[in-house]
Write a protein that holds these residues in place. Structure first.
Motif, PDB file in Angstrom:
ATOM      1  N   UNK A   1       0.822  -1.215   0.000  1.00 57.24           N
ATOM      2  CA  UNK A   1       0.000   0.000   0.000  1.00 57.24           C
ATOM      3  C   UNK A   1       0.857   1.267   0.000  1.00 57.24           C
ATOM      4  N   UNK A   2       2.032   1.187   0.598  1.00 56.21           N
ATOM      5  CA  UNK A   2       2.902   2.356   0.709  1.00 56.21           C
ATOM      6  C   UNK A   2       4.099   2.303  -0.244  1.00 56.21           C
ATOM      7  N   UNK A   3       4.252   1.200  -0.969  1.00 56.50           N
ATOM      8  CA  UNK A   3       5.396   1.050  -1.874  1.00 56.50           C
ATOM      9  C   UNK A   3       5.436   2.197  -2.880  1.00 56.50           C
ATOM     10  N   UNK A   4       6.636   2.623  -3.189  1.00 57.11           N
ATOM     11  CA  UNK A   4       6.837   3.676  -4.173  1.00 57.11           C
ATOM     12  C   UNK A   4       8.111   3.362  -4.948  1.00 57.11           C
ATOM     13  N   UNK A   5       8.386   4.162  -5.952  1.00 53.37           N
ATOM     14  CA  UNK A   5       9.529   3.870  -6.812  1.00 53.37           C
ATOM     15  C   UNK A   5      10.108   5.147  -7.386  1.00 53.37           C
ATOM     16  N   UNK A   6      11.343   5.038  -7.822  1.00 55.27           N
ATOM     17  CA  UNK A   6      11.954   6.085  -8.635  1.00 55.27           C
ATOM     18  C   UNK A   6      12.458   5.401  -9.892  1.00 55.27           C
ATOM     19  N   UNK A   7      11.951   5.866 -11.007  1.00 56.57           N
ATOM     20  CA  UNK A   7      12.423   5.392 -12.301  1.00 56.57           C
ATOM     21  C   UNK A   7      13.677   6.180 -12.651  1.00 56.57           C
TER      22      UNK A   7
ATOM     23  N   UNK B   1      12.924   0.618  -5.869  1.00 47.03           N
ATOM     24  CA  UNK B   1      11.681   0.484  -5.118  1.00 47.03           C
ATOM     25  C   UNK B   1      11.916   0.813  -3.653  1.00 47.03           C
ATOM     26  N   UNK B   2      10.891   1.393  -3.015  1.00 45.60           N
ATOM     27  CA  UNK B   2      10.991   1.840  -1.632  1.00 45.60           C
ATOM     28  C   UNK B   2       9.827   1.286  -0.817  1.00 45.60           C
TER      29      UNK B   2
ATOM     30  N   UNK C   1       4.368   7.011  -7.053  1.00 42.88           N
ATOM     31  CA  UNK C   1       3.740   6.657  -5.779  1.00 42.88           C
ATOM     32  C   UNK C   1       2.323   6.159  -6.059  1.00 42.88           C
ATOM     33  N   UNK C   2       1.707   5.596  -5.026  1.00 49.38           N
ATOM     34  CA  UNK C   2       0.315   5.167  -5.162  1.00 49.38           C
ATOM     35  C   UNK C   2      -0.598   6.227  -4.568  1.00 49.38           C
ATOM     36  N   UNK C   3      -1.604   6.610  -5.339  1.00 53.47           N
ATOM     37  CA  UNK C   3      -2.631   7.485  -4.802  1.00 53.47           C
ATOM     38  C   UNK C   3      -3.275   6.787  -3.611  1.00 53.47           C
TER      39      UNK C   3
END
Length: 182
Positions: free
Chosen positions: A62-68, A76-77, A106-108
Protein backbone atom coordinates in the motif's frame (compact mmCIF):
# COMPACT_ATOMS: atom_id res chain seq x y z
CA UNK A 1 -35.16 -22.64 -19.17
CA UNK A 2 -35.21 -22.23 -22.94
CA UNK A 3 -32.35 -20.99 -25.11
CA UNK A 4 -33.85 -17.52 -25.60
CA UNK A 5 -34.13 -16.94 -21.83
CA UNK A 6 -30.57 -18.16 -21.27
CA UNK A 7 -29.33 -15.86 -24.05
CA UNK A 8 -31.20 -12.86 -22.54
CA UNK A 9 -29.70 -13.55 -19.10
CA UNK A 10 -26.20 -13.83 -20.58
CA UNK A 11 -26.65 -10.51 -22.44
CA UNK A 12 -27.90 -8.86 -19.25
CA UNK A 13 -24.88 -10.20 -17.30
CA UNK A 14 -22.44 -8.92 -19.96
CA UNK A 15 -24.12 -5.52 -19.93
CA UNK A 16 -23.66 -5.27 -16.15
CA UNK A 17 -20.00 -6.36 -16.35
CA UNK A 18 -19.25 -3.80 -19.06
CA UNK A 19 -21.14 -1.06 -17.23
CA UNK A 20 -19.08 -1.64 -14.10
CA UNK A 21 -15.65 -2.30 -15.63
CA UNK A 22 -15.39 0.29 -18.41
CA UNK A 23 -15.87 3.41 -16.27
CA UNK A 24 -13.41 2.15 -13.64
CA UNK A 25 -10.84 1.31 -16.32
CA UNK A 26 -11.23 4.79 -17.76
CA UNK A 27 -10.78 6.29 -14.29
CA UNK A 28 -7.55 4.38 -13.72
CA UNK A 29 -6.15 5.58 -17.02
CA UNK A 30 -6.79 9.22 -16.12
CA UNK A 31 -4.94 8.79 -12.82
CA UNK A 32 -1.87 7.30 -14.52
CA UNK A 33 1.31 9.36 -14.79
CA UNK A 34 1.63 11.51 -17.90
CA UNK A 35 4.86 9.74 -18.88
CA UNK A 36 4.78 7.12 -21.64
CA UNK A 37 6.91 4.71 -19.62
CA UNK A 38 5.04 2.98 -16.82
CA UNK A 39 6.39 1.60 -13.58
CA UNK A 40 4.27 -1.33 -12.51
CA UNK A 41 4.24 -1.15 -8.73
CA UNK A 42 2.00 -4.18 -8.57
CA UNK A 43 4.74 -6.62 -9.60
CA UNK A 44 7.23 -6.02 -6.80
CA UNK A 45 9.04 -9.21 -5.90
CA UNK A 46 10.40 -10.38 -2.53
CA UNK A 47 13.95 -9.61 -3.71
CA UNK A 48 13.26 -5.86 -3.80
CA UNK A 49 14.75 -4.05 -0.80
CA UNK A 50 14.37 -0.39 0.06
CA UNK A 51 17.76 1.29 -0.55
CA UNK A 52 17.24 3.57 2.48
CA UNK A 53 16.18 1.15 5.23
CA UNK A 54 16.58 -2.32 3.61
CA UNK A 55 12.97 -3.35 4.35
CA UNK A 56 11.32 -5.76 1.91
CA UNK A 57 9.20 -3.60 -0.37
CA UNK A 58 6.63 -6.32 -1.14
CA UNK A 59 5.70 -6.48 2.57
CA UNK A 60 4.23 -2.95 2.33
CA UNK A 61 2.38 -2.79 -1.01
CA UNK A 62 0.00 0.00 0.00
CA UNK A 63 2.90 2.36 0.71
CA UNK A 64 5.40 1.05 -1.87
CA UNK A 65 6.84 3.68 -4.17
CA UNK A 66 9.53 3.87 -6.81
CA UNK A 67 11.95 6.09 -8.63
CA UNK A 68 12.42 5.39 -12.30
CA UNK A 69 15.99 6.13 -13.40
CA UNK A 70 17.07 7.67 -16.70
CA UNK A 71 18.76 4.36 -17.64
CA UNK A 72 15.41 2.54 -17.39
CA UNK A 73 16.08 0.81 -14.08
CA UNK A 74 13.74 1.22 -11.12
CA UNK A 75 14.47 1.69 -7.42
CA UNK A 76 11.68 0.48 -5.12
CA UNK A 77 10.99 1.84 -1.63
CA UNK A 78 9.06 0.50 1.37
CA UNK A 79 7.27 3.80 1.78
CA UNK A 80 6.93 7.33 0.54
CA UNK A 81 9.23 8.77 3.22
CA UNK A 82 12.21 6.70 2.05
CA UNK A 83 11.44 7.59 -1.57
CA UNK A 84 11.19 11.32 -0.79
CA UNK A 85 14.48 11.31 1.12
CA UNK A 86 16.15 9.61 -1.84
CA UNK A 87 14.60 12.06 -4.31
CA UNK A 88 16.02 14.92 -2.21
CA UNK A 89 19.46 13.34 -1.64
CA UNK A 90 20.10 10.45 -4.05
CA UNK A 91 23.86 10.68 -3.56
CA UNK A 92 23.53 9.66 0.12
CA UNK A 93 21.12 6.76 -0.33
CA UNK A 94 21.99 5.36 -3.77
CA UNK A 95 25.28 6.90 -4.90
CA UNK A 96 23.41 8.40 -7.87
CA UNK A 97 23.12 12.05 -8.88
CA UNK A 98 19.85 13.96 -9.24
CA UNK A 99 20.37 13.86 -13.00
CA UNK A 100 20.07 10.05 -12.86
CA UNK A 101 16.51 10.30 -11.49
CA UNK A 102 13.72 10.40 -14.05
CA UNK A 103 10.42 10.10 -12.23
CA UNK A 104 9.06 9.38 -8.75
CA UNK A 105 6.07 7.03 -8.75
CA UNK A 106 3.74 6.66 -5.78
CA UNK A 107 0.31 5.17 -5.16
CA UNK A 108 -2.63 7.48 -4.80
CA UNK A 109 -3.94 6.89 -1.28
CA UNK A 110 -7.58 6.31 -2.25
CA UNK A 111 -7.33 4.42 -5.56
CA UNK A 112 -3.93 2.76 -5.28
CA UNK A 113 -3.25 3.90 -8.86
CA UNK A 114 0.36 4.81 -9.69
CA UNK A 115 0.88 8.55 -10.10
CA UNK A 116 3.87 10.78 -10.69
CA UNK A 117 4.90 11.97 -7.24
CA UNK A 118 5.57 15.46 -8.60
CA UNK A 119 1.87 15.75 -9.48
CA UNK A 120 0.65 14.58 -6.06
CA UNK A 121 -0.59 16.71 -3.21
CA UNK A 122 1.27 15.42 -0.14
CA UNK A 123 -0.11 15.36 3.41
CA UNK A 124 1.95 15.09 6.59
CA UNK A 125 0.78 14.90 10.19
CA UNK A 126 -2.28 12.70 9.66
CA UNK A 127 -3.27 9.58 11.60
CA UNK A 128 -2.09 7.29 8.77
CA UNK A 129 0.85 5.09 9.75
CA UNK A 130 3.19 3.54 7.18
CA UNK A 131 6.00 1.01 7.47
CA UNK A 132 8.42 3.55 8.96
CA UNK A 133 5.92 5.36 11.21
CA UNK A 134 3.73 8.39 10.44
CA UNK A 135 3.08 8.34 6.69
CA UNK A 136 3.53 11.06 4.12
CA UNK A 137 0.43 10.52 2.02
CA UNK A 138 0.18 11.26 -1.74
CA UNK A 139 -3.19 12.33 -3.15
CA UNK A 140 -4.18 12.97 -6.73
CA UNK A 141 -6.52 15.97 -6.34
CA UNK A 142 -7.81 18.77 -4.16
CA UNK A 143 -11.09 16.89 -3.78
CA UNK A 144 -9.23 13.87 -2.40
CA UNK A 145 -7.28 16.16 -0.07
CA UNK A 146 -10.50 17.50 1.42
CA UNK A 147 -11.93 13.98 1.89
CA UNK A 148 -8.64 12.73 3.37
CA UNK A 149 -8.44 15.58 5.88
CA UNK A 150 -12.02 14.94 7.04
CA UNK A 151 -11.12 11.30 7.71
CA UNK A 152 -7.48 11.44 8.81
CA UNK A 153 -6.52 15.03 9.61
CA UNK A 154 -3.16 16.34 8.52
CA UNK A 155 -1.11 19.32 9.61
CA UNK A 156 0.92 20.11 6.48
CA UNK A 157 0.36 19.85 2.74
CA UNK A 158 3.08 20.28 0.15
CA UNK A 159 4.22 19.44 -3.37
CA UNK A 160 7.50 17.64 -4.04
CA UNK A 161 8.86 20.78 -5.67
CA UNK A 162 8.44 22.58 -2.32
CA UNK A 163 10.22 19.92 -0.28
CA UNK A 164 13.42 21.20 1.31
CA UNK A 165 15.57 19.91 4.15
CA UNK A 166 13.96 22.50 6.42
CA UNK A 167 10.41 21.45 5.51
CA UNK A 168 11.36 17.77 5.87
CA UNK A 169 12.67 18.38 9.38
CA UNK A 170 9.62 20.44 10.36
CA UNK A 171 7.16 17.71 9.28
CA UNK A 172 9.12 14.65 10.45
CA UNK A 173 11.16 16.02 13.35
CA UNK A 174 14.29 14.48 11.82
CA UNK A 175 16.90 15.63 9.33
CA UNK A 176 16.57 14.29 5.79
CA UNK A 177 20.20 13.18 6.00
CA UNK A 178 21.83 12.38 9.32
CA UNK A 179 25.15 13.92 10.32
CA UNK A 180 26.94 10.59 9.90
CA UNK A 181 25.60 10.24 6.32
CA UNK A 182 26.97 13.67 5.30
Amino acid sequence: MNIQTAFQRMCFFLLIVLTVSLPSAAFCDTAAPPSKSKVNLFKIGPEERCPVCAMQVDKHPRFASAIELTNGKVLYFCGTGCMLRTWMHPEFFTGLSKEDLKRPVVRDYFTGAPIDGRQAIWVAGSDVVGPMGPALVPLVSQRELEAFRRRHGGTTTFRMQELTDELWESITGKPAVSAKQK
